[in-house]
Design a protein around this motif. Structure first.
Motif, PDB file in Angstrom:
ATOM      1  N   VAL A  15      14.539  12.416 -11.935  1.00  0.00           N
ATOM      2  CA  VAL A  15      14.569  11.861 -10.568  1.00  0.00           C
ATOM      3  C   VAL A  15      13.328  11.015 -10.316  1.00  0.00           C
ATOM      4  O   VAL A  15      13.410   9.910  -9.757  1.00  0.00           O
ATOM      5  N   TYR A  16      12.169  11.525 -10.737  1.00  0.00           N
ATOM      6  CA  TYR A  16      10.922  10.794 -10.535  1.00  0.00           C
ATOM      7  C   TYR A  16      10.945   9.468 -11.292  1.00  0.00           C
ATOM      8  O   TYR A  16      10.454   8.446 -10.790  1.00  0.00           O
ATOM      9  N   SER A  17      11.497   9.485 -12.496  1.00  0.00           N
ATOM     10  CA  SER A  17      11.587   8.253 -13.282  1.00  0.00           C
ATOM     11  C   SER A  17      12.491   7.232 -12.591  1.00  0.00           C
ATOM     12  O   SER A  17      12.203   6.031 -12.577  1.00  0.00           O
ATOM     13  N   THR A  18      13.592   7.723 -12.001  1.00  0.00           N
ATOM     14  CA  THR A  18      14.506   6.838 -11.278  1.00  0.00           C
ATOM     15  C   THR A  18      13.819   6.217 -10.069  1.00  0.00           C
ATOM     16  O   THR A  18      13.967   5.017  -9.793  1.00  0.00           O
ATOM     17  N   LEU A  19      13.046   7.025  -9.346  1.00  0.00           N
ATOM     18  CA  LEU A  19      12.320   6.505  -8.178  1.00  0.00           C
ATOM     19  C   LEU A  19      11.299   5.450  -8.580  1.00  0.00           C
ATOM     20  O   LEU A  19      11.122   4.445  -7.881  1.00  0.00           O
ATOM     21  N   GLN A  20      10.621   5.678  -9.705  1.00  0.00           N
ATOM     22  CA  GLN A  20       9.654   4.691 -10.185  1.00  0.00           C
ATOM     23  C   GLN A  20      10.343   3.371 -10.519  1.00  0.00           C
ATOM     24  O   GLN A  20       9.816   2.289 -10.242  1.00  0.00           O
ATOM     25  N   MET A  21      11.536   3.472 -11.102  1.00  0.00           N
ATOM     26  CA  MET A  21      12.288   2.267 -11.430  1.00  0.00           C
ATOM     27  C   MET A  21      12.693   1.513 -10.163  1.00  0.00           C
ATOM     28  O   MET A  21      12.605   0.281 -10.098  1.00  0.00           O
ATOM     29  N   ILE A  22      13.115   2.274  -9.132  1.00  0.00           N
ATOM     30  CA  ILE A  22      13.510   1.654  -7.859  1.00  0.00           C
ATOM     31  C   ILE A  22      12.317   0.945  -7.221  1.00  0.00           C
ATOM     32  O   ILE A  22      12.429  -0.186  -6.720  1.00  0.00           O
ATOM     33  N   PHE A  63       2.093  11.977  -9.792  1.00  0.00           N
ATOM     34  CA  PHE A  63       1.496  13.311  -9.682  1.00  0.00           C
ATOM     35  C   PHE A  63       2.558  14.392  -9.850  1.00  0.00           C
ATOM     36  O   PHE A  63       2.375  15.365 -10.593  1.00  0.00           O
ATOM     37  N   LEU A  64       3.702  14.230  -9.156  1.00  0.00           N
ATOM     38  CA  LEU A  64       4.785  15.208  -9.244  1.00  0.00           C
ATOM     39  C   LEU A  64       5.385  15.252 -10.642  1.00  0.00           C
ATOM     40  O   LEU A  64       5.746  16.322 -11.148  1.00  0.00           O
ATOM     41  N   GLU A  65       5.473  14.093 -11.275  1.00  0.00           N
ATOM     42  CA  GLU A  65       6.008  14.021 -12.631  1.00  0.00           C
ATOM     43  C   GLU A  65       5.100  14.766 -13.607  1.00  0.00           C
ATOM     44  O   GLU A  65       5.564  15.503 -14.481  1.00  0.00           O
ATOM     45  N   ASP A  66       3.790  14.566 -13.458  1.00  0.00           N
ATOM     46  CA  ASP A  66       2.828  15.274 -14.316  1.00  0.00           C
ATOM     47  C   ASP A  66       2.929  16.789 -14.123  1.00  0.00           C
ATOM     48  O   ASP A  66       2.819  17.562 -15.084  1.00  0.00           O
ATOM     49  N   PHE A  86       0.841  -1.209   0.000  1.00  0.00           N
ATOM     50  CA  PHE A  86       0.000   0.000   0.000  1.00  0.00           C
ATOM     51  C   PHE A  86       0.872   1.254   0.000  1.00  0.00           C
ATOM     52  O   PHE A  86       0.592   2.214  -0.730  1.00  0.00           O
ATOM     53  N   CYS A  87       1.942   1.244   0.810  1.00  0.00           N
ATOM     54  CA  CYS A  87       2.858   2.388   0.863  1.00  0.00           C
ATOM     55  C   CYS A  87       3.544   2.605  -0.486  1.00  0.00           C
ATOM     56  O   CYS A  87       3.696   3.739  -0.951  1.00  0.00           O
ATOM     57  N   ILE A  88       3.949   1.492  -1.112  1.00  0.00           N
ATOM     58  CA  ILE A  88       4.585   1.586  -2.425  1.00  0.00           C
ATOM     59  C   ILE A  88       3.616   2.154  -3.449  1.00  0.00           C
ATOM     60  O   ILE A  88       3.972   2.992  -4.287  1.00  0.00           O
ATOM     61  N   MET A  89       2.351   1.714  -3.371  1.00  0.00           N
ATOM     62  CA  MET A  89       1.331   2.232  -4.292  1.00  0.00           C
ATOM     63  C   MET A  89       1.145   3.739  -4.104  1.00  0.00           C
ATOM     64  O   MET A  89       1.077   4.497  -5.076  1.00  0.00           O
ATOM     65  N   CYS A  90       1.100   4.190  -2.838  1.00  0.00           N
ATOM     66  CA  CYS A  90       0.936   5.620  -2.545  1.00  0.00           C
ATOM     67  C   CYS A  90       2.125   6.417  -3.067  1.00  0.00           C
ATOM     68  O   CYS A  90       1.970   7.506  -3.646  1.00  0.00           O
ATOM     69  N   CYS A  91       3.331   5.863  -2.866  1.00  0.00           N
ATOM     70  CA  CYS A  91       4.545   6.536  -3.356  1.00  0.00           C
ATOM     71  C   CYS A  91       4.534   6.639  -4.877  1.00  0.00           C
ATOM     72  O   CYS A  91       4.902   7.669  -5.449  1.00  0.00           O
TER      73      CYS A  91
END
Length: 222
Positions: free
Chosen positions: A186-193, A29-32, A18-23
């Motif tokens: 940065v957001y793309s990198t976080l999504q990959m992680i 949202f931030l990427e958009d 659930f936390c991962i989904m929220c992140c």
């Protein structure tokens, strides 16, 4: 033996997912938002910088034509003052139209100051032009040499300053866009992680499930 699938651990796994989904949703949202800001920056660069800069050069072109008309009158080329005034007014209206359009764009404080200076210089120049065109030829030349030429130069200087600041503000917009682009990376990198973390969790759950099954089979055999 059934530790991996106890209720407590299932709740932990569910909470972590659930936390991962929220992140993931927050990052999306931030990427958009970053993409939206980048788009706004490019639109602003076109509407508030590129187009106005072209319009300002159009003002310079009209000032050149006005000076040519004035010179014809001063040189006694046979151009009537009344005809010259009509032509001058035509160019003045074009200049006013460009300035009115320019005022509708997004102006930084320095741009507004330079624009006000330009408008004042134009008023002074136009007043002298009318005065010169209504004078006798000899008097007109004296006034032009003493005040008219300097007024025209001042107008061009104010216009030049306003044109130059377009490049400065444009560079600031580009710097801001680079920041947004970096944020998107940065957001793309976080999504990959996060995707890797989810993958690891799935592998761990499958491995734990297989381990429990094997131990259960051994227990049944015994």
């Amino acid at each position: 033996m059934k530790f991996a699938f106890s209720l407590k651990n299932k709740l932990k796994i569910a909470f972590l997912l659930f936390c991962i989904m929220c992140c993931t949703l927050l990052i999306r949202f931030l990427e958009d938002k970053s993409v939206e800001k980048i788009n706004d920056s490019f639109i602003s660069m076109y509407n508030d910088r590129l187009v106005p800069a072209t319009d300002l050069y159009f003002i310079a072109e009209n000032l050149y034509h006005k000076n040519a008309i004035l010179q014809e009158v001063l040189l006694g080329s046979g151009v009537q003052s009344s005809t010259a005034i009509v032509k001058m007014n035509k160019h003045n209206r074009k200049i006013d139209s460009v300035i009115n359009k320019y005022e509708l764009t997004l102006l930084v404080k320095q741009e507004q100051t330079f624009l006000n200076d330009l408008k004042k210089a134009l008023i002074v120049q136009q007043g002298l032009e009318v005065k010169i065109l209504n004078m006798a030829e000899t008097e007109a030349r004296v006034v032009y040499e003493s005040m008219g030429r300097n007024a025209a130069d001042q107008t061009l200087n104010k216009l030049s300053a306003l044109i130059k600041i377009q490049s400065k503000v444009g560079n600031e917009l580009i710097k801001g866009t680079k920041v947004f682009v970096s944020g998107t990376k940065v957001y793309s990198t976080l999504q990959m992680i996060l995707a890797i973390v989810i993958g690891i969790m799935i592998v761990s759950i499958v491995s734990a499930s297989n381990a429990v099954k094997i131990q259960s089979d051994k227990f049944n055999l015994n």
